[in-house]
Enzyme design. Structure first.
Site, mmCIF file in Angstrom:
data_model
loop_
_atom_site.group_PDB
_atom_site.id
_atom_site.type_symbol
_atom_site.label_atom_id
_atom_site.label_comp_id
_atom_site.label_asym_id
_atom_site.label_seq_id
_atom_site.Cartn_x
_atom_site.Cartn_y
_atom_site.Cartn_z
ATOM 1 N N LYS A 1 0.863 -1.181 0.000
ATOM 2 C CA LYS A 1 0.000 0.000 0.000
ATOM 3 C C LYS A 1 0.902 1.234 0.000
ATOM 4 O O LYS A 1 1.796 1.356 0.855
ATOM 5 C CB LYS A 1 -0.868 -0.040 1.268
ATOM 6 C CG LYS A 1 -2.229 0.580 1.123
ATOM 7 C CD LYS A 1 -3.030 0.278 2.391
ATOM 8 C CE LYS A 1 -4.387 0.908 2.377
ATOM 9 N NZ LYS A 1 -5.072 0.751 3.668
HETATM 10 O O1 G3P Z 1 -7.799 1.567 5.482
HETATM 11 C C1 G3P Z 1 -8.181 2.799 5.007
HETATM 12 C C2 G3P Z 1 -9.549 3.274 5.384
HETATM 13 O O2 G3P Z 1 -10.495 2.279 5.198
HETATM 14 C C3 G3P Z 1 -9.639 4.057 6.661
HETATM 15 O O3 G3P Z 1 -10.953 4.238 7.120
HETATM 16 O O4 G3P Z 1 -12.604 4.956 8.815
HETATM 17 O O5 G3P Z 1 -10.162 5.480 9.157
HETATM 18 O O6 G3P Z 1 -11.497 6.671 7.430
HETATM 19 P P1 G3P Z 1 -11.307 5.400 8.196
#
Ligand code: G3P
Length: 217
Positions: A83
């Site tokens: 990533k």
């Molecule tokens: O892994 C990346 C993403 O899904 C993060 O989600 O909820 O931290 O914005 P969030």
């Protein structure tokens, strides 16, 4: 649509993998911190549970160090997807890694033009963050629609991986738009199974079955 779980929690991953419906896992530095585990160890353990892509994120900001970190992460297992952030160095790294046969997930995408760049860099996955886009007063799902349209216009093979999903409506909208993957927190995946009428129906059928006095087998 493929279902990935967005967590580094082994208990949740094991539970969801047992359903046979889990296609992959995404992690990020915040999720690793939340797990309280050593990064390389937890990624190795996840790769032993799930056959599909397991995203592990580099933390360097420059191309050269990103490549060094990616080399370490790639050694963990064949199903590791590196990533990288959507920056010039991240996309340089993406191009170099995918040209070398490595899966790459380009993360922190907030515009359709960024997604276009990631596809041109040969990304395996592009991760637009719908929840954070909504939080910022913009329309996260419109971003997914725009990316889908652009990728279809040019037959890009980069998969649209909807990230930062916060609730089941995001999942439904992603599927209607034709996103390739949704990565969801464990609680969101589990919530998809639930419906009050399913529960009520089971209770009614079991009550009537009991009255028949029968058993199966
Ligand atoms: O892994 C990346 C993403 O899904 C993060 O989600 O909820 O931290 O914005 P969030």
């Amino acid at each position: 649509m493929k279902f990935f779980v967005d967590t580094a929690d082994i208990k949740d991953i094991t539970e969801l993998a047992a359903t046979g419906l889990l296609d992959g896992v995404t992690t990020n530095p915040s999720l690793i911190h939340k797990s309280g585990r050593k990064f390389l160890e937890v990624v190795e353990e996840i790769c032993g549970i799930v056959d599909g892509p397991v995203s592990a994120e580099v933390v360097a900001l420059d191309h050269e160090t990103m490549m060094k970190e990616a080399a370490i992460l790639r050694k963990i297992a064949d199903n590791v997807a590196i990533k990288v952030p959507l920056t010039i160095d991240g996309l340089k790294t993406c191009k170099a890694l995918t040209s070398d046969g490595c899966m790459v997930n380009v993360t922190l995408c907030f515009s359709a033009n960024q997604a276009l760049l990631a596809a041109k860099a040969g990304a395996t996955f592009i991760s637009p963050f719908v929840g954070r886009h909504d939080d910022n007063g913009q329309d996260g799902m419109q971003l997914i629609e725009d990316i889908r349209l652009i990728y279809d216009n040019y037959n890009f093979s980069t998969e649209v991986l909807v990230a930062s999903i916060r609730h089941p409506i995001h999942v439904l909208q992603s599927a209607k738009i034709g996103a390739d993957v949704a990565t969801m927190p464990p609680a969101v995946i589990k919530s998809l199974f639930n419906h009050v009428l399913t529960e009520k129906g089971i209770a009614g059928f079991l009550a009537d079955w009991e009255k028949t006095g029968q058993t199966i087998g």
